[in-house]
Design an enzyme around this catalytic site. Structure first.
Site, PDB file in Angstrom:
ATOM      1  N   ARG A 111       0.826  -1.210   0.000  1.00 32.68           N
ATOM      2  CA  ARG A 111       0.000   0.000   0.000  1.00 32.68           C
ATOM      3  C   ARG A 111       0.857   1.256   0.000  1.00 32.68           C
ATOM      4  NH1 ARG A 111      -4.102  -3.086   4.097  1.00 32.68           N
ATOM      5  NH2 ARG A 111      -5.383  -3.991   2.429  1.00 32.68           N
ATOM      6  N   ILE A 130       1.965   1.779  -3.608  1.00 27.68           N
ATOM      7  CA  ILE A 130       0.932   2.391  -4.446  1.00 27.68           C
ATOM      8  C   ILE A 130       0.744   3.857  -4.071  1.00 27.68           C
ATOM      9  CG2 ILE A 130      -1.513   2.330  -5.057  1.00 27.68           C
ATOM     10  CD1 ILE A 130       0.352   0.127  -6.285  1.00 27.68           C
ATOM     11  N   PHE A 178      -6.827  -1.119  -6.489  1.00 30.10           N
ATOM     12  CA  PHE A 178      -5.969  -2.266  -6.153  1.00 30.10           C
ATOM     13  C   PHE A 178      -5.202  -2.052  -4.856  1.00 30.10           C
ATOM     14  CE2 PHE A 178      -2.855  -0.907  -9.815  1.00 30.10           C
ATOM     15  CZ  PHE A 178      -2.461   0.210  -9.104  1.00 30.10           C
ATOM     16  N   GLU A 179      -4.598  -3.135  -4.368  1.00 34.17           N
ATOM     17  CA  GLU A 179      -3.974  -3.213  -3.036  1.00 34.17           C
ATOM     18  C   GLU A 179      -4.985  -2.911  -1.929  1.00 34.17           C
ATOM     19  OE1 GLU A 179      -1.506  -4.707  -3.416  1.00 34.17           O
ATOM     20  OE2 GLU A 179       0.235  -3.731  -4.274  1.00 34.17           O
ATOM     21  N   GLY A 180      -6.236  -3.285  -2.177  1.00 37.66           N
ATOM     22  CA  GLY A 180      -7.325  -2.999  -1.247  1.00 37.66           C
ATOM     23  C   GLY A 180      -8.016  -1.716  -1.643  1.00 37.66           C
TER      24      GLY A 180
END
Length: 384
Positions: A245, A248, A364-366
Site C-alpha cells: 500500500r 501504491i 488495487f492493493e485494497g
C-alpha cells in the site's frame, strides 16, 4: 519539475539523481508509444534491475540495495512520474519478494532471493480470485499436499495479476485447509507445467504491463516452494500488503506530480484576455490546491515509511497513505484535464492518460473503502 527532496544521506541523493537520469532516458521516451499500442516494454525491467532499482528496500547481503523504505518509495515516485505502469509493476515486484524475505528459511532465501532482488527474475503477486478480491479469506484455489513429501498440487483460478504471464515467479496464495487459517503461501515459478494464463485484461489504463488471470490445472509445486508454515498464508499476505500500500501511495503521488507539472507548464504558456491563465486568480487557486494536495500525499506516505524504518507499527498509517495519495491522484489528474480545457481531453497531452491511470489506484492493493475499514478498526482497537 524535479521535486526538492529531503533525503537522509548523500547516497540517497545520488540514488534519486540516478533514478531521474534512467527515467528520463529509458521511460519518458517510450511511454506514449507503448501505452497507446498496449505493448510490453521488452528489456526495460532488466535495465532497472541492472541499475539496482528492483531490490532497493531489501538487505545487501541478498543482493538488495539496503535502502530505507522512505528512500525506496521516493525512487518509486520518480518512476511513476514518468511511467505509472512501470512503477506499479516495480512496486508489485517488491511486494512479491516480501514473503520469501520475511518468512522464508535461510536455505530458501539463499537459493532464490538474490536473483529476485538483483532483478534477474521479476515477480508477480497472486492473491486475488474472481470471487475473492477484498475478501482474501474466501480464497478457493487449492493446494493439495501429496503423500511422502511429493509437494503440492495446485488447482484453481487466480485473477488480477500484474505482470501475469510475464513474471518469472509468483507469490501464490492457495488453500491447504478450510477456514481463515487454511491459506498457505508458495513461491511459484512462472514456467510451472500446468500453469497457463488468460489474455491480458482490456484495461482503462496501465496498458503496457499486462494484468491477467492464471489457471492452475493440477500443477505440481515442490515441497520447498512452501513459504512459511501451512496456514500462515493470510498473515503473510496482509504483512506484504501493508508494504504494498505504501508502494501504491508513492506511485499515486508521482502520477499526481506529473499531472501538476503538466498543468503548471500549460498555465504558464497559455494566454487568455491578454494574460497567462496562471495569472487568473480562479485558475491560480486551483493549481495551488493541486500542489498542496500533492505535498500532503507525499508527507503522508513518508510518515508511514519512517515509522516502518524505525520498526514501529505502520499498518494504519499505510492505509491512510494509500487512501489519501490515491484520492489525491484522482482529483489532481481530473483537475489537470480541466486546466488544459479541450486540449486536456485529447491524446495530444498526457493528462487524459494520467486521469485514466489514477482510477485503478483507488482500487488495487485494497479498495479505498477497505482502507477506511482498516483505519476505523485500528481506531477502535486503540480505544480498548
Amino acid at each position: 519539475m524535479d521535486v526538492d527532496r529531503l533525503l537522509p544521506t548523500p547516497e540517497a541523493a545520488d540514488l534519486i539523481a540516478l533514478t531521474r537520469e534512467i527515467a528520463d532516458k529509458e521511460l519518458s521516451p517510450r511511454v506514449d508509444e507503448h501505452e497507446a499500442a498496449e505493448t510490453y516494454p521488452e528489456g526495460l525491467f532488466a535495465t532497472l534491475g541492472e541499475a539496482g532499482l528492483l531490490g532497493l528496500a531489501y538487505p545487501e547481503e541478498y543482493g538488495g540495495g539496503g535502502q530505507p523504505y522512505e528512500v525506496y518509495l521516493q525512487v518509486l515516485e520518480e518512476l511513476a512520474a514518468r511511467w505509472a505502469a512501470v512503477a506499479v509493476a516495480t512496486s508489485v515486484h517488491t511486494l512479491a519478494c516480501h514473503p520469501l524475505h520475511a518468512f522464508g528459511t535461510p536455505e530458501q532465501k539463499e537459493r532464490w532471493l538474490p536473483a529476485m532482488l538483483e532483478g534477474r527474475t521479476v515477480g508477480g503477486y497472486s492473491l486475488s480470485e474472481p470471487q475473492a478480491g477484498s475478501d482474501a479469506a474466501a480464497l478457493s484455489c487449492k493446494a493439495e499436499r501429496q503423500e511422502d513429501g511429493g509437494g503440492y498440487r495446485i488447482t484453481g483460478t487466480k485473477a488480477w495479476i500484474t505482470h501475469g504471464g510475464r513474471a518469472d515467479f509468483y507469490a501464490l496464495f492457495a488453500r491447504t485447509a478450510p477456514g481463515s487459517h487454511g491459506v498457505s503461501c508458495f513461491l511459484a515459478p512462472g514456467t510451472t507445467e500446468g500453469l497457463t494464463f488468460g489474455a491480458p485484461e482490456r484495461k482503462m489504463g496501465l496498458q503496457a504491463v499486462p494484468t491477467a488471470a492464471a489457471y492452475w490445472d493440477g500443477a505440481l509445486l515442490e515441497e520447498d516452494r512452501l513459504v512459511g508454515e501451512e496456514g500462515q498464508g493470510l498473515q503473510i499476505a496482509f504483512s506484504a500488503l501493508d508494504n504494498g500500500r505504501l508502494g501504491i501511495a508513492a506511485c499515486a503521488t508521482g502520477l499526481a506530480q506529473a499531472a501538476l507539472d503538466t498543468a503548471v507548464a500549460y498555465a504558464n504558456e497559455r494566454t487568455t484576455f491578454g494574460r497567462r491563465i496562471v495569472d487568473h486568480q480562479g485558475l491560480g487557486f486551483l493549481l495551488a490546491d493541486m500542489a498542496a494536495a500533492v505535498d500532503a500525499a507525499r508527507a503522508t506516505y513518508l510518515d508511514a515509511a519512517r515509522r516502518r524504518d524505525l520498526g514501529r507499527p505502520f499498518g494504519r498509517q499505510a492505509s491512510a497513505a494509500k487512501l489519501i495519495a490515491t484520492d489525491t491522484a484522482m482529483k489532481v489528474t481530473t483537475d489537470a484535464v480541466q486546466v488544459l480545457g479541450g486540449y486536456g481531453y485529447t491524446r495530444d497531452f498526457p493528462v487524459e492518460r494520467y486521469m485514466r491511470e489514477a482510477k485503478i489506484m483507488q482500487i488495487f492493493e485494497g479498495t479505498n473503502q477497505i482502507q477506511r475499514l482498516v483505519i476505523s478498526r485500528g481506531l477502535a482497537l486503540a480505544e480498548k
